[in-house]
Design an enzyme around this catalytic site. Structure first.
Site, PDB file in Angstrom:
ATOM      1  N   HIS A 162     -34.170 -47.919  12.305  1.00  0.00           N
ATOM      2  CA  HIS A 162     -34.557 -48.998  13.213  1.00  0.00           C
ATOM      3  C   HIS A 162     -33.305 -49.581  13.856  1.00  0.00           C
ATOM      4  O   HIS A 162     -32.328 -49.892  13.165  1.00  0.00           O
ATOM      5  CB  HIS A 162     -35.308 -50.096  12.460  1.00  0.00           C
ATOM      6  CG  HIS A 162     -36.677 -49.689  11.992  1.00  0.00           C
ATOM      7  ND1 HIS A 162     -37.729 -49.475  12.856  1.00  0.00           N
ATOM      8  CD2 HIS A 162     -37.152 -49.442  10.744  1.00  0.00           C
ATOM      9  CE1 HIS A 162     -38.801 -49.117  12.162  1.00  0.00           C
ATOM     10  NE2 HIS A 162     -38.486 -49.097  10.884  1.00  0.00           N
ATOM     11  N   CYS A 204     -34.897 -46.912  18.413  1.00  0.00           N
ATOM     12  CA  CYS A 204     -35.153 -47.697  19.622  1.00  0.00           C
ATOM     13  C   CYS A 204     -33.828 -48.021  20.325  1.00  0.00           C
ATOM     14  O   CYS A 204     -32.837 -48.320  19.668  1.00  0.00           O
ATOM     15  CB  CYS A 204     -35.884 -48.987  19.263  1.00  0.00           C
ATOM     16  SG  CYS A 204     -37.501 -48.721  18.498  1.00  0.00           S
TER      17      CYS A 204
END
Length: 387
Positions: A162, A204
């Site tokens: 993440h 991301c």
């Protein structure tokens, strides 16, 4: 006059031989240069999953899938640094204990029985990651946990987890920034710890992690642009969570078509996940790289180095005439009538072998019908005495 003419001819012959030898030497150097045109002699891989907890199952599957691919293409475990939380295979929520799958059809257990995790659990930290890259490890660190690269090493660095703009989280406890990562690569360059680096990240806003790179011979590949999320691919209903990310899924689909002698290049790798299938927009940075990606083979990073020369010449091996054949009792050390004991692997657990031997020993016991007849006889005798 004749002697003078002879000296001239000798000098001319010497010059001709010198020219031929120089030309031959130059030709050999050109051949050797073409043979080792990649400029590197060994390949390494650093594969990092920065997540933990059950809902991040897909990040573990991402890393293990790439791990399986680089091993299949020839990079041995001794040249792979695998950093993994390693909490999925034996997680109480896992309906298939000791397994990790990257596809809902569960074709391949990417955890397998030969996974060598070098840094697991809470060892997966920013500090340990930077120390592995830069070689700044304590003297007591075992060889298996060291990145023993040199100035002729091509290094694949794959990371997943993440992240956000300019940072990547490590197990929801700390973060590594793109500046820290860029400085680590620069230290590697100054310490002659790599020849070329292929940096891949699936998270991301992934491309933000290579924006600060400034070291030479580095290629950066990210799964999503700044402001975009890197999405999951699909759910396995029997497991109950997403099991792989989109970019890594199509990366693996591509790598499964690559063989150790494949001629596919980095330019082919750049096109593995277009936006129409990835939803996010992958990015590539090549301005720091000196070679043309259209000529750089995939196996320069994902495979082992096998510089071999293939020849069409057939070589016939001659039989060794000095070896004398023997048969039966004429062979040295043989004994007539004695059968050789069949070779077999030794039991790994002698205790179990002893138990099996004890169980297989013949034991005396009475047949069931004898016991039944004896029981009836005893009851009849007892009844007769009572009467």
């Amino acid at each position: 006059m004749a002697a003078h003419s002879g000296r001239n001819w000798a000098g001319l012959m010497f010059l001709c031989l010198l020219f031929v030898s120089v030309a031959a030497s130059s030709n050999v150097e050109d051949q050797v240069g073409g043979f080792f045109k990649s400029g590197h002699t060994n390949n390494w891989a650093v594969l990092v999953c920065t997540s933990r907890f059950w809902f991040n199952y897909r990040h573990i599957a991402n890393t293990l899938s790439v791990y399986r691919s680089v091993k299949r293409l020839g990079i041995p475990d001794s040249q792979i640094i695998l950093m993994l939380a390693d909490d999925m295979a034996c997680n109480p929520r896992n309906p298939r204990p000791a397994t990790v799958f990257n596809n809902a059809n569960q074709h391949i257990n990417v955890y397998g029985d030969n996974v060598e995790v070098d840094y697991r659990g809470y060892e997966v930290t920013v500090e340990n990651f930077i120390r592995v890259l830069t070689g700044r490890l304590p003297p007591s660190t075992p060889r298996s946990k060291r990145l023993l690269t040199d100035d002729r090493s091509n290094v694949l660095v794959y990371m997943t987890g993440h992240g956000g703009e300019g940072f990547l989280k490590f197990q929801d406890a700390e973060e590594i920034s793109n500046v820290e990562l860029a400085d680590a690569f620069q230290q590697m360059w100054q310490k002659n710890r790599y020849h070329e680096i292929l940096f891949m990240i699936d998270t991301c806003q992934a491309v933000s992690m290579y924006h600060k790179f400034y070291s030479p011979n580095v290629i950066g590949i990210g799964s999503a642009q700044v402001g975009e999320d890197s999405l999951s691919h699909h759910v396995d209903p029997s497991i109950g969570v997403y099991i792989i990310d989109r970019y890594t899924y199509y990366l693996l689909e591509f790598l499964e078509t690559v063989t150790p002698d494949s001629k596919k290049t980095l330019a082919d790798l750049f096109r593995v996940c277009p936006k129409r299938v990835c939803v996010s927009t992958p990015g590539v940075r090549t301005d720091l790289f000196t070679r043309d990606p259209n000529t750089v083979l995939i196996t320069d990073f994902f495979g082992s180095v096998r510089n071999v020369e293939i020849t069409t010449e057939t070589i016939t091996l001659k039989r060794n005439v000095t070896a004398q054949s023997c048969s039966g009792s004429s062979c040295p050390g043989s004994r007539r009538g004695k059968r050789r004991k069949k070779l077999a692997y030794a039991n790994q657990f002698p205790v179990e072998a002893a138990y099996e031997e004890e169980v297989t020993k013949p034991q005396w016991h009475f047949p069931m019908y004898f016991v039944a007849a004896l029981s009836v006889f005893c009851i009849t005798v007892v009844s007769a005495f009572r009467i």
